[in-house]
Design a protein around this motif. Structure first.
Motif, PDB file in Angstrom:
ATOM      1  N   GLY A  14      18.922 -19.586  -1.703  1.00 25.56           N
ATOM      2  CA  GLY A  14      18.859 -21.025  -1.931  1.00 25.56           C
ATOM      3  C   GLY A  14      17.445 -21.530  -2.151  1.00 25.56           C
ATOM      4  O   GLY A  14      17.199 -22.734  -2.112  1.00 25.56           O
ATOM      5  N   LEU A  15      16.511 -20.590  -2.383  1.00 25.33           N
ATOM      6  CA  LEU A  15      15.100 -20.960  -2.527  1.00 25.33           C
ATOM      7  C   LEU A  15      14.539 -20.397  -3.821  1.00 25.33           C
ATOM      8  O   LEU A  15      14.900 -19.294  -4.235  1.00 25.33           O
ATOM      9  N   PRO A  16      13.624 -21.141  -4.461  1.00 22.96           N
ATOM     10  CA  PRO A  16      12.901 -20.531  -5.569  1.00 22.96           C
ATOM     11  C   PRO A  16      11.869 -19.536  -5.026  1.00 22.96           C
ATOM     12  O   PRO A  16      11.076 -19.889  -4.164  1.00 22.96           O
ATOM     13  N   ILE A  17      11.928 -18.301  -5.517  1.00 20.10           N
ATOM     14  CA  ILE A  17      10.930 -17.289  -5.140  1.00 20.10           C
ATOM     15  C   ILE A  17      10.023 -17.093  -6.356  1.00 20.10           C
ATOM     16  O   ILE A  17      10.481 -16.618  -7.398  1.00 20.10           O
ATOM     17  N   SER A  18       8.747 -17.464  -6.220  1.00 18.62           N
ATOM     18  CA  SER A  18       7.793 -17.338  -7.324  1.00 18.62           C
ATOM     19  C   SER A  18       6.746 -16.296  -6.965  1.00 18.62           C
ATOM     20  O   SER A  18       6.102 -16.398  -5.922  1.00 18.62           O
ATOM     21  N   ILE A  19       6.609 -15.307  -7.843  1.00 26.33           N
ATOM     22  CA  ILE A  19       5.598 -14.272  -7.622  1.00 26.33           C
ATOM     23  C   ILE A  19       4.624 -14.311  -8.792  1.00 26.33           C
ATOM     24  O   ILE A  19       5.033 -14.180  -9.946  1.00 26.33           O
ATOM     25  N   HIS A  20       3.350 -14.533  -8.499  1.00 30.50           N
ATOM     26  CA  HIS A  20       2.316 -14.507  -9.543  1.00 30.50           C
ATOM     27  C   HIS A  20       1.410 -13.292  -9.303  1.00 30.50           C
ATOM     28  O   HIS A  20       0.920 -13.105  -8.187  1.00 30.50           O
ATOM     29  N   ILE A  21       1.245 -12.489 -10.357  1.00 32.15           N
ATOM     30  CA  ILE A  21       0.368 -11.310 -10.280  1.00 32.15           C
ATOM     31  C   ILE A  21      -0.799 -11.548 -11.233  1.00 32.15           C
ATOM     32  O   ILE A  21      -0.592 -11.917 -12.390  1.00 32.15           O
ATOM     33  N   ARG A  22      -2.020 -11.322 -10.740  1.00 35.94           N
ATOM     34  CA  ARG A  22      -3.220 -11.491 -11.543  1.00 35.94           C
ATOM     35  C   ARG A  22      -3.968 -10.160 -11.546  1.00 35.94           C
ATOM     36  O   ARG A  22      -4.178  -9.582 -10.482  1.00 35.94           O
ATOM     37  N   GLY A  23      -4.348  -9.661 -12.718  1.00 30.02           N
ATOM     38  CA  GLY A  23      -5.084  -8.399 -12.788  1.00 30.02           C
ATOM     39  C   GLY A  23      -4.632  -7.599 -13.988  1.00 30.02           C
ATOM     40  O   GLY A  23      -3.736  -8.017 -14.735  1.00 30.02           O
TER      41      GLY A  23
END
Lengths: 257, 135
Positions: A14-23
């Motif tokens: 029931g939640l937005p899961i946001s994953i940001h990867i930098r590299g």
């Protein structure tokens, strides 16, 4: 310098899961595969712990059709963590909540932070020298092993229409507890009452599990939440009371939003 | 301040859908994915049309313009037409919501921590705007 960055989003629990990867590996196939595996893990956690699913292990424990001894090892792990959280918060945090005339098991308040920290740890172990920003429904954990700038984390106002400020973090967690958008209000586990003195508590620190537990416990604590949080080394807090007054622990470095 | 007041009105209106829910459709502009290049300093602005998402109030689809990793413009291309007490609320509500999203981008955020973040509130949220800029 060219910034390579990639965001992945799924709706789980029931939640937005946001994953940001930098590299340099942000757009690599192996990174996308690892992120997919982490999302699959989170769906499995939801299947075990959801209080909305009648077939989850937590629902079956509450219904009396599953014995604790027969539950998944992750369920038992959460219950051990819950005992520790109960002790460390002097009873302000509990997964055993009064409901009507009984006590029901509701580990939701612990599972979110625990599952997010666990997912983040798996990403960090699998992604050498990448910056990671993991957000599970407003609970955030970040790292910068690629050497990028600190992640800028906006803290929303309790009604979600503005920002209280911005935290910069290279390595660590931010959790925010308060009155949810709809319905589920936090419950004082000691008497089943609904704490009304505060409207929101954000806590920063090295572990999302404990930032989340301390934010919930401080919300229940109420009037002296800031001094209570100050007594927990390594963790800092930003507290908004029901009248909208914002206070913070002395060590919190909040930038203007 | 005006924008914030409008948001409250929109959320209130959306919370009470009527039987007259209809989908309003504006012809979408050409999609120019991927947006990766738009994150490069000095890059030309890129227009991205998000996926149409079915919410409990109808289908919502948002288009954004990204330049240098920031959202500079945003508008609804598909949205439910809601009618509340004889007062029609339609696509004009979406630009108001978007103005606020764009304004808050000025804080140059990577992510958002808050107590009111749920899947239902994700559409049109600041977090979804940040995510969209980096998908």
């Amino acid at each position: 310098m060219l910034e390579v960055r990639k965001a992945f989003v799924e709706q789980i629990m029931g939640l937005p899961i946001s994953i940001h990867i930098r590299g340099q590996a942000a757009r690599a196939d192996a990174t996308a595969q690892l992120v997919n595996d982490v999302f699959a893990d989170l769906r499995k956690v939801d299947e075990l712990f959801s209080t909305y699913r009648p077939d989850s292990q937590v629902s079956r424990i509450n219904a009396g059709t599953l014995r604790l001894d027969d539950a998944d090892s992750l369920v038992r792990e959460i219950l051990e963590l819950a005992e520790l959280a109960h002790r460390l918060t002097e009873g302000l945090f509990s997964v055993h909540l009064p409901a009507d005339d009984s006590i029901r098991l509701d580990p939701s308040g612990l599972v979110k932070g625990w599952a997010a920290q666990r997912a983040f740890d798996r990403l960090e172990a699998g992604l050498a020298k990448q910056d990671i920003c993991f957000n599970a429904g407003g609970d955030v954990v970040v790292s910068t092993s690629a050497g990028g700038p600190p992640w800028r984390i906006g803290i929303e106002s309790p009604d979600g229409t503005g920002l209280l400020g911005v935290l910069e973090s290279s390595d660590g967690a931010v959790a925010t507890s308060g009155v949810r958008a709809r319905g589920t209000h936090l419950i004082d586990p000691r008497d089943g009452s609904r704490p009304e003195f505060l409207s929101q508590v954000s806590v920063t620190g090295p572990s999302l599990i404990w930032a989340d537990v301390l934010a919930t416990a401080a919300f229940v604590r109420g009037p002296d939440a800031v001094s209570w949080l100050t007594a927990h080394p390594g963790y800092e807090g930003l507290v908004v009371d029901a009248a909208g007054t914002v206070t913070r622990t002395p060590g919190l470095d909040l930038l203007p939003g | 301040m005006l924008a914030l007041t409008s948001i409250g009105a929109i959320l209130l209106a959306v919370a009470y859908p009527t039987s007259r829910n209809q989908i309003g459709v504006v012809p979408p502009l050409p999609d120019s994915r991927p947006v990766a290049a738009a994150g490069r300093p000095g890059a030309r602005p890129m227009t991205v049309t998000g996926d149409a998402v079915l919410t409990r109030w109808g289908t919502v689809q948002v288009q954004i313009v990204v330049q240098n990793g920031r959202i500079t413009q945003s508008r609804g291309v598909r949205y439910p037409n809601l009618n509340l007490h004889g007062q029609a609320l339609n696509g004009s509500a979406i630009p108001t919501l978007n103005d606020q999203t764009v304004a808050r981008q000025s804080a140059h955020l990577d992510t958002v921590s808050g107590a009111t973040i749920t899947s239902e509130g994700y559409i049109g949220s600041l977090q979804s705007a940040i995510d969209s800029a980096h998908l």
